[in-house]
Scaffold this active site. Sequence first.
Site, short mmCIF file in Angstrom:
data_model
loop_
_atom_site.label_atom_id
_atom_site.label_comp_id
_atom_site.label_asym_id
_atom_site.label_seq_id
_atom_site.Cartn_x
_atom_site.Cartn_y
_atom_site.Cartn_z
N GLY A 1 -17.10 7.12 4.45
CA GLY A 1 -18.42 6.89 3.86
C GLY A 1 -18.40 6.89 2.35
CG LEU A 2 -16.37 9.30 -0.13
CD1 LEU A 2 -15.22 10.14 -0.63
CD2 LEU A 2 -17.63 9.65 -0.91
CB SER A 3 -17.65 2.57 -0.24
OG SER A 3 -17.73 1.23 0.10
CB SER B 1 -0.87 0.00 1.26
OG SER B 1 -1.29 1.31 1.53
N GLY C 1 -12.55 5.45 5.69
CA GLY C 1 -13.52 5.56 6.79
C GLY C 1 -14.40 6.79 6.70
CG ASP D 1 -20.82 0.33 0.29
OD1 ASP D 1 -21.84 0.99 0.05
OD2 ASP D 1 -20.31 0.24 1.42
C1 GLA Z 1 -22.08 0.98 4.50
C2 GLA Z 1 -22.33 -0.45 4.07
C3 GLA Z 1 -23.41 -0.54 2.98
C4 GLA Z 1 -24.66 0.24 3.39
C5 GLA Z 1 -24.30 1.62 3.90
C6 GLA Z 1 -25.49 2.36 4.49
O1 GLA Z 1 -21.52 1.73 3.47
O2 GLA Z 1 -21.14 -1.03 3.59
O3 GLA Z 1 -23.69 -1.88 2.70
O4 GLA Z 1 -25.41 -0.48 4.31
O5 GLA Z 1 -23.30 1.59 4.90
O6 GLA Z 1 -26.41 2.69 3.51
#
Ligand code: GLA
Length: 383
Positions: free
Chosen positions: A114-116, A59, A112, A162
């Site tokens: 929320g953009l996955s 990484s 971490g 996601d």
């Molecule tokens: C995270 C989880 C998703 C979804 C969202 C909330 O990103 O990985 O599967 O549940 O939270 O919408």
Amino acid sequence: MNKENNFNPEIIVDSPGRINFIGGHTDYNNGFVLPAAIDKKIKFEFKKNGTTNICNVQSKNYNKFLVVDLAKIKPSTEGWENYILGVLQQLLDRSDRVRGFDCIISSELPIGSGLSSSAALECGLAYGINQLFDLRLSKLEIAQLSRDAEQEYVGTKCGIMDQYASVFGEENMVLFLDCLSLEYQLIPMQLTDYRVLIINTNVEHNLSTSHYNKRSEECEEGVEVIREKYNSVSSLRGVTLSMLEEVKEFMLPIVYQRCLYIIQENERVQKAAEYLKNNNLKSFGELLYQCHKGLRYQYEISCNELDFLVDFSKEKDFVLGSRMMGGGFGGCTINIIQKDFVETYIKEISQAYEDEFNIKLDAFQVAPSKGTNHQLLTIQENR
Ligand code: GLA
């Protein structure tokens, strides 16, 4: 592994993060969601290394190295390693063609938030190894195995949204995904004078994974109660408001609130998809506010920092909608904002946020973009 500047990859994979306009926490309840892949991604450079079972993963951002023996995979105590190990285990469970490889990873996605970034990491790795060793897995299998990796190795009981959005995203398109049938429609995102602005609280509260899993258990508890009367129901997707009202007295109030939120949110997502098709961004934005309200008061997965950002935006006519995004207890808000106000708004909200919490936020625009994709490099290009 070769030193970085001698690394001649065979394949380069780009794996994007995702946004979700609406459909918070509906995915693991077999509901509807409205996500898109974004123009911020993790890049992977891959090559085979000629061994049968040794994988070297680096990484770049974190200056971390991981050496994996495919014959001895087990969960690690180092968080990020579990995303890699989990995906490798899932691939080995599905194919006997995986061999040793070297991989360098570099990311432009905040972790971490929320953009996955986690789904981007899982799907990019799975996608690259699928190409490198010709495993012949479909895009859906890549999304599913990546979700399974996260559930089993990382321990989050996440849904499929996601990973699905990261793999299936298309330029300028939003996915209207049915998490029960796994079918989706692509809806063009016509933003015209508007932009999608992501604001990162830069907070990630402890225990977010356990709270997330707790919500999933509470929803299951609700389904159990409903099944006593309607035994064909297997998830909240099959439950209407009137069915829920009929069994309300047999549920804990908190479980009722969780179920109510999910049922209402599924309705909002379907409406939002219609508004988007008709290019009615104003009504679309209103639904984002309603979604946030539900996540804050009914699903109770927001936090002060997120609520502050959403409340702040409500006083601005040029913001059509705003809500928290992702798992909860921190991370980002998603905002639909008129393009001429973006810069001044960032300044204003940054100052207000810092005054309130003594924390600096980050804000940036994103656009719906294409999902996980790759480039094959020829020998000439490698040299
Ligand atoms: C995270 C989880 C998703 C979804 C969202 C909330 O990103 O990985 O599967 O549940 O939270 O919408």
